[in-house]
Design an enzyme around this catalytic site. Structure first.
Site, mmCIF file in Angstrom:
data_model
loop_
_atom_site.group_PDB
_atom_site.id
_atom_site.type_symbol
_atom_site.label_atom_id
_atom_site.label_comp_id
_atom_site.label_asym_id
_atom_site.label_seq_id
_atom_site.Cartn_x
_atom_site.Cartn_y
_atom_site.Cartn_z
ATOM 1 N N SER A 111 0.758 8.407 3.129
ATOM 2 C CA SER A 111 0.545 8.620 1.941
ATOM 3 C C SER A 111 1.084 10.020 1.578
ATOM 4 C CB SER A 111 -0.458 8.835 1.229
ATOM 5 O OG SER A 111 -1.304 7.628 2.230
ATOM 6 N N TYR A 152 -8.624 -2.018 5.901
ATOM 7 C CA TYR A 152 -9.113 -2.713 4.943
ATOM 8 C C TYR A 152 -8.911 -3.632 3.587
ATOM 9 C CZ TYR A 152 -6.596 2.040 2.417
ATOM 10 O OH TYR A 152 -6.070 2.171 1.745
ATOM 11 N N GLU A 153 -7.617 -4.053 4.494
ATOM 12 C CA GLU A 153 -6.962 -4.511 2.819
ATOM 13 C C GLU A 153 -7.788 -6.353 3.395
ATOM 14 O OE1 GLU A 153 -2.586 -3.252 1.824
ATOM 15 O OE2 GLU A 153 -3.359 -2.186 3.557
ATOM 16 N N ALA A 206 -2.317 10.835 5.996
ATOM 17 C CA ALA A 206 -2.975 11.645 5.318
ATOM 18 C C ALA A 206 -4.933 11.066 6.363
ATOM 19 C CB ALA A 206 -3.352 11.186 3.619
ATOM 20 N N ASN A 232 -7.477 15.978 1.901
ATOM 21 C CA ASN A 232 -8.587 16.979 1.940
ATOM 22 C C ASN A 232 -9.421 17.404 2.634
ATOM 23 O OD1 ASN A 232 -8.421 13.808 1.446
ATOM 24 N ND2 ASN A 232 -10.529 14.170 2.254
HETATM 25 N N1 HPA Z 1 -11.102 10.107 4.716
HETATM 26 C C1 HPA Z 1 -10.497 9.055 5.743
HETATM 27 N N2 HPA Z 1 -9.478 8.930 4.719
HETATM 28 C C2 HPA Z 1 -8.441 9.650 4.108
HETATM 29 C C3 HPA Z 1 -9.394 11.230 3.689
HETATM 30 C C4 HPA Z 1 -11.083 11.025 3.927
HETATM 31 O O1 HPA Z 1 -11.569 12.403 3.930
HETATM 32 N N3 HPA Z 1 -8.123 11.780 3.373
HETATM 33 C C5 HPA Z 1 -7.189 11.129 3.803
HETATM 34 N N4 HPA Z 1 -7.278 9.235 3.682
#
Ligand code: HPA
Length: 280
Positions: free
Chosen positions: A34, A89-90, A117, A239
């Site tokens: 991403s 998951y797709e 990511a 995050n």
């Molecule tokens: N969890 C799972 N996948 C992710 C996250 C997350 O917090 N952030 C980006 N991809």
């Protein structure tokens, strides 16, 4: 012939009609996570093939993951980049999720550079940080090697002691230092998604030794390791994971953070790959 192997072969035969591998053989395969969608701007591009042009190739359905292979040079190194990957998951069979990695190996790539990511749960990590993957944990994701072993790819019981190669890690570590980019090191844990994890699941992952969590990468590394590819990976901590972050998680937040970090991320990948000649 094993149907899984046959499908990869068929994709290879098809892509050969669209790109001339006698003129260009990629040595390094890069999977762009991403936010790295515009990575091609760092590459001297020699060709592109859209996933939808390849018969039988799994095409991603996630916004921001529009897919194509990009062929070109990073410095002197011939690479193939996956702009967009498919996720379990797709709804694809797990063998389709790893098909692109097997296909890139067939094209000639001996090194696989995985990026993604992820959510950070190591208390020392902050959103916006990078982590070099030193090992992984597969959490409830089917193993892509289940089923009749495909001898053309590798052995029935592959060793997983050094999936992420120390010599590649050393290059990335040195590059981050030279470029003054803060780089953590740690364990990536793949959940299936598409939900973000619960706080309890994040506590579990932390107890088991994970530093970050995400929804990709591990299955691709398993398939690549089976084929004897040299693997390395960098996660972008978009995050803090659920229960650590005070806010609910959204895909938009992940993409926005990744877009902001993209220039640094690109630099780290480019400057590292330029030095991979030493291990090819
Ligand atoms: N969890 C799972 N996948 C992710 C996250 C997350 O917090 N952030 C980006 N991809």
């Amino acid at each position: 012939m094993n149907p899984v192997y046959k499908k990869v072969l068929r994709c290879y035969e098809d892509i050969q009609k669209k790109f001339d591998f006698s003129q260009f053989r990629p040595e390094v395969a890069i999977v762009l996570g991403s936010g790295l969608g515009d990575y091609a701007s760092d590459i001297k591009v020699v060709g592109e093939v859209g996933y939808e042009e390849i018969e039988g190739f799994p095409v991603s359905t996630v916004p921001g993951h529009a897919g194509k292979f990009i062929f070109g040079y990073v410095g002197e190194i011939p690479v193939v980049c996956m702009k967009g990957r498919v996720h379990y998951y797709e709804g694809y069979p797990i063998t389709d999720v790893v098909l692109p990695v097997r296909l890139m190996n067939m094209m000639g790539a001996k090194v696989l550079f995985l990026t993604n990511a992820c959510g950070g749960l190591n208390p020392e990590f902050e959103a916006g940080d990078f982590m070099m993957i030193t090992d992984h944990i597969s959490m409830f994701v089917p193993n892509p090697l289940i089923g009749e072993n495909i001898e053309e790819f590798g052995t029935r019981f592959p060793d997983m002691s050094h999936v992420y190669r120390p010599e590649l890690q050393q290059i990335i570590r040195e590059t981050a230092k030279e470029q003054e980019i803060k780089l953590h090191e740690g364990i990536y844990c793949q959940f299936t998604g598409p939900v973000f994890e619960t706080p309890a699941e994040i506590r579990m992952a932390g107890t088991l030794g994970a530093d970050v969590v995400g929804m990709s990468t591990v299955v691709e590394a398993i398939a690549a390791n089976h084929m004897g590819m040299k693997i390395c990976g960098i996660s972008f901590v978009s995050n803090l994971a659920a229960g650590i972050s005070p806010n609910p998680l959204t895909h938009e937040e992940v993409q926005e953070a990744a877009n902001i970090a993209a220039p640094k991320f690109k630099k780290l990948i480019t400057e590292s790959v330029k030095k991979f000649g030493a291990v090819l």
